[in-house]
Design a protein around this motif. Structure first.
Motif, PDB file in Angstrom:
ATOM      1  N   PRO A  35      39.757  41.544  49.134  1.00 40.41           N
ATOM      2  CA  PRO A  35      39.891  40.137  48.740  1.00 40.41           C
ATOM      3  C   PRO A  35      40.261  39.998  47.270  1.00 40.41           C
ATOM      4  O   PRO A  35      39.708  40.701  46.420  1.00 40.41           O
ATOM      5  N   VAL A  36      41.215  39.103  46.999  1.00 45.16           N
ATOM      6  CA  VAL A  36      41.612  38.888  45.600  1.00 45.16           C
ATOM      7  C   VAL A  36      40.995  37.615  45.041  1.00 45.16           C
ATOM      8  O   VAL A  36      40.912  37.435  43.835  1.00 45.16           O
ATOM      9  N   ASN A  37      40.540  36.722  45.958  1.00 47.79           N
ATOM     10  CA  ASN A  37      40.040  35.425  45.468  1.00 47.79           C
ATOM     11  C   ASN A  37      39.153  34.750  46.504  1.00 47.79           C
ATOM     12  O   ASN A  37      39.007  35.233  47.638  1.00 47.79           O
ATOM     13  N   GLY A  91      51.020  38.080  37.970  1.00 47.61           N
ATOM     14  CA  GLY A  91      49.920  38.673  37.198  1.00 47.61           C
ATOM     15  C   GLY A  91      49.510  40.009  37.812  1.00 47.61           C
ATOM     16  O   GLY A  91      49.304  41.004  37.107  1.00 47.61           O
ATOM     17  N   LEU A  92      49.400  40.043  39.139  1.00 46.27           N
ATOM     18  CA  LEU A  92      49.065  41.306  39.817  1.00 46.27           C
ATOM     19  C   LEU A  92      50.175  42.334  39.620  1.00 46.27           C
ATOM     20  O   LEU A  92      49.909  43.517  39.368  1.00 46.27           O
ATOM     21  N   SER A 146      40.643  45.116  41.430  1.00 45.33           N
ATOM     22  CA  SER A 146      40.127  45.411  40.082  1.00 45.33           C
ATOM     23  C   SER A 146      39.822  44.129  39.314  1.00 45.33           C
ATOM     24  O   SER A 146      40.385  43.066  39.582  1.00 45.33           O
ATOM     25  N   LYS A 147      38.952  44.262  38.345  1.00 44.50           N
ATOM     26  CA  LYS A 147      38.631  43.130  37.460  1.00 44.50           C
ATOM     27  C   LYS A 147      39.900  42.679  36.729  1.00 44.50           C
ATOM     28  O   LYS A 147      40.197  41.490  36.646  1.00 44.50           O
ATOM     29  N   GLU A 148      40.641  43.654  36.264  1.00 42.62           N
ATOM     30  CA  GLU A 148      41.865  43.350  35.519  1.00 42.62           C
ATOM     31  C   GLU A 148      42.854  42.567  36.407  1.00 42.62           C
ATOM     32  O   GLU A 148      43.438  41.574  35.986  1.00 42.62           O
ATOM     33  N   GLY A 149      43.004  43.032  37.648  1.00 42.01           N
ATOM     34  CA  GLY A 149      43.933  42.371  38.582  1.00 42.01           C
ATOM     35  C   GLY A 149      43.463  40.960  38.911  1.00 42.01           C
ATOM     36  O   GLY A 149      44.246  40.005  38.892  1.00 42.01           O
ATOM     37  N   GLN A 150      42.180  40.810  39.216  1.00 46.01           N
ATOM     38  CA  GLN A 150      41.674  39.495  39.623  1.00 46.01           C
ATOM     39  C   GLN A 150      41.717  38.512  38.458  1.00 46.01           C
ATOM     40  O   GLN A 150      41.965  37.321  38.649  1.00 46.01           O
ATOM     41  N   ASP A 151      41.496  39.032  37.247  1.00 43.55           N
ATOM     42  CA  ASP A 151      41.554  38.149  36.078  1.00 43.55           C
ATOM     43  C   ASP A 151      42.999  37.837  35.673  1.00 43.55           C
ATOM     44  O   ASP A 151      43.240  36.926  34.882  1.00 43.55           O
TER      45      ASP A 151
END
Ligand code: GAL
Length: 451
Positions: free
Chosen positions: A178-180, A79-80, A361-366
């Motif tokens: 941090p990604v999560n 996804g990333l 980014s929001k897009e990356g994390q989502d």
């Protein structure tokens, strides 16, 4: 409100960096699991939600190191990569994920990473847990670039919780993105297997052993234990410590305030020893990946693991599971966070910085967290992309008492973690409570914990 803030500060003290707190986890049994929205459905929403930054002239390569090679993990990482590819189509992404590395919470990957870092051949960016793993192993050793300018440019201080920024920080600067947020003290259970033995999942270890007896009578194992390598049995043990200690005393185990000679350590070891009697008989040789399969095939009813487990189970198209906090830990959130940083000498530095932009980014994390099982580190996710599990976890994270995970690099420096893991390699083999506790005491002495 103020009490809550103080609690978070207490958690930070654990590593001088880490974040902490909340109140009681909802963790009433949850039995309506859903899988993450299909990527085909999710992609257009994500793409529309955030206008992609203008495509730059970036070209060349981007090498990303991780130990994400299992179901759920791979989809999340992809996804990333997808978001990065949309922003920088000319860059070739080299996925240097190390197969098998996750068998011991990344130990295999970390060994290779260390060799490369010491040899002056870092990847462009790599997966690293916030807290001691990031700071003690990489930052203090002067092998990372600070990211304060990037945080400022991307406005991240406003979208990451202050505790999480603290966990990424040393000497006033953040050092990774941090990604999560993952939770370590989760109890995932096979709904069908439970139906016949217990109305509700156990809230305490006493109740756990009652259910264990009922399953034994049916010749079934209750708990899946992955004893090979030590990291994932050490993981189960940390949830037992979270149950026998109150949150402050648990944190004190890593600041020198609580002695490892404490009888609550003994109690946790006794619980572990007893739990092995209700586990898969081959626990000594079984790895983390295997217990997911044991659960899916109905050979164990429960996995006590981090919430990467839903990601793995979804990837196996297994949805018939429920979740609660592990016995005795309702209201406690065993916390860890995966992040990416910028090593000094990254061969493709600009591409790496663009990677970090995607990670934060929001897009990356989502794009990452719906498949992974973790909740985003950012506070502004598109909730329509997340499952019931994620929403429960988000609610708990906001109000639970946060305590750091030992087995995943958050609570203590690497040398302690290595000793800790080794204790459990032996404990699984000899079940000797006295020996294990003496070794833990020695490991803590060697670590010279201080506040
Ligand atoms: C943890 C990591 C998670 C997950 C898990 C199993 O250490 O933080 O993201 O990958 O290991 O591999």
């Amino acid at each position: 409100m103020s009490g809550r803030y103080l609690n978070r500060r207490e958690f930070l003290k654990v590593s001088a960096l880490l974040g902490g707190t909340a109140i009681l986890a909802a963790c009433a049994p949850k039995a309506t699991p859903t899988s993450p929205p299909k990527k085909e459905e999710a992609a257009p929403t994500v793409a529309k939600a955030t206008a992609p930054p203008k495509v730059e002239e970036a070209a060349g390569e981007l090498e990303i190191f991780s130990w994400w090679t299992s179901g759920g993990e791979v989809e999340a990482l992809n996804g990333l990569f997808r978001v990065y590819g949309e922003r920088h189509p000319q860059v070739e992404i080299i996925n240097a994920a190390l197969a098998g590395g996750s068998g011991a919470a990344g130990a295999g990957m970390k060994a290779v990473l260390k060799t490369r870092m010491l040899g002056g051949e870092p990847p462009d960016s790599f997966q690293v847990h916030l807290g001691h793993e990031l700071i003690d192993t990489h930052v203090v050793a002067d092998r990372m670039e600070p990211l304060d300018a990037l945080y400022e440019g991307e406005g991240w201080v406003d979208v990451f919780p202050p505790d999480v920024v603290q966990m990424a920080s040393w000497q006033g600067k953040p050092w990774s993105v941090p990604v999560n947020i993952h939770r370590s003290n989760c109890f995932f259970y096979n709904l069908k297997m439970f139906e016949n033995v217990s109305k509700d999942p156990p809230a305490t270890w006493d109740e756990f052993f009652e259910v264990g007896e009922a399953m034994k009578a049916k010749d079934q194992a209750l708990l899946g234990i992955a004893g090979s390598g030590g990291a994932f049995s050490g993981h189960v043990f940390e949830t037992m410590l979270m149950a026998t200690f109150d949150p402050d005393s648990y944190r004190g185990l890593f600041t020198g305030k609580t002695s490892w000679e404490d009888e609550r350590v003994t109690e946790a070891l006794e619980i572990f020893k007893r739990a092995l009697d209700y586990s898969n008989p081959d626990y000594a040789s079984v790895g983390w990946g295997d217990i997911n399969d044991l659960m899916v095939s109905g050979r164990v009813a429960v996995i006590i693991q981090g919430d990467w487990t839903p990601g793995v189970l979804w990837s196996k198209d297994f949805h018939d599971f429920g979740w609660v906090a592990s016995p005795g830990t309702t209201g406690i959130y065993g916390t860890l966070s995966d992040s990416f940083g910028l090593p000094k000498g990254a061969p493709n530095r600009e591409n790496a910085i663009n990677w970090l932009r995607v990670v934060g980014s929001k897009e990356g994390q989502d794009a990452f967290n719906p498949a992974k099982g973790s909740i985003p580190a950012r506070t502004d996710p598109d909730l329509s992309l997340y499952t019931e599990y994620h929403k429960d976890a988000m609610a708990d994270f906001a109000k639970d008492e946060l305590v750091p995970s030992v087995a995943h690099g958050t609570a203590a420096k690497e040398s302690f973690m290595t000793d800790y893991v080794n204790v459990f390699v032996q404990f699984i083999a000899n079940k000797d409570v006295d020996v294990a506790q003496a070794e833990l005491v020695e490991a803590a002495e060697d670590a010279e914990f201080s506040e």
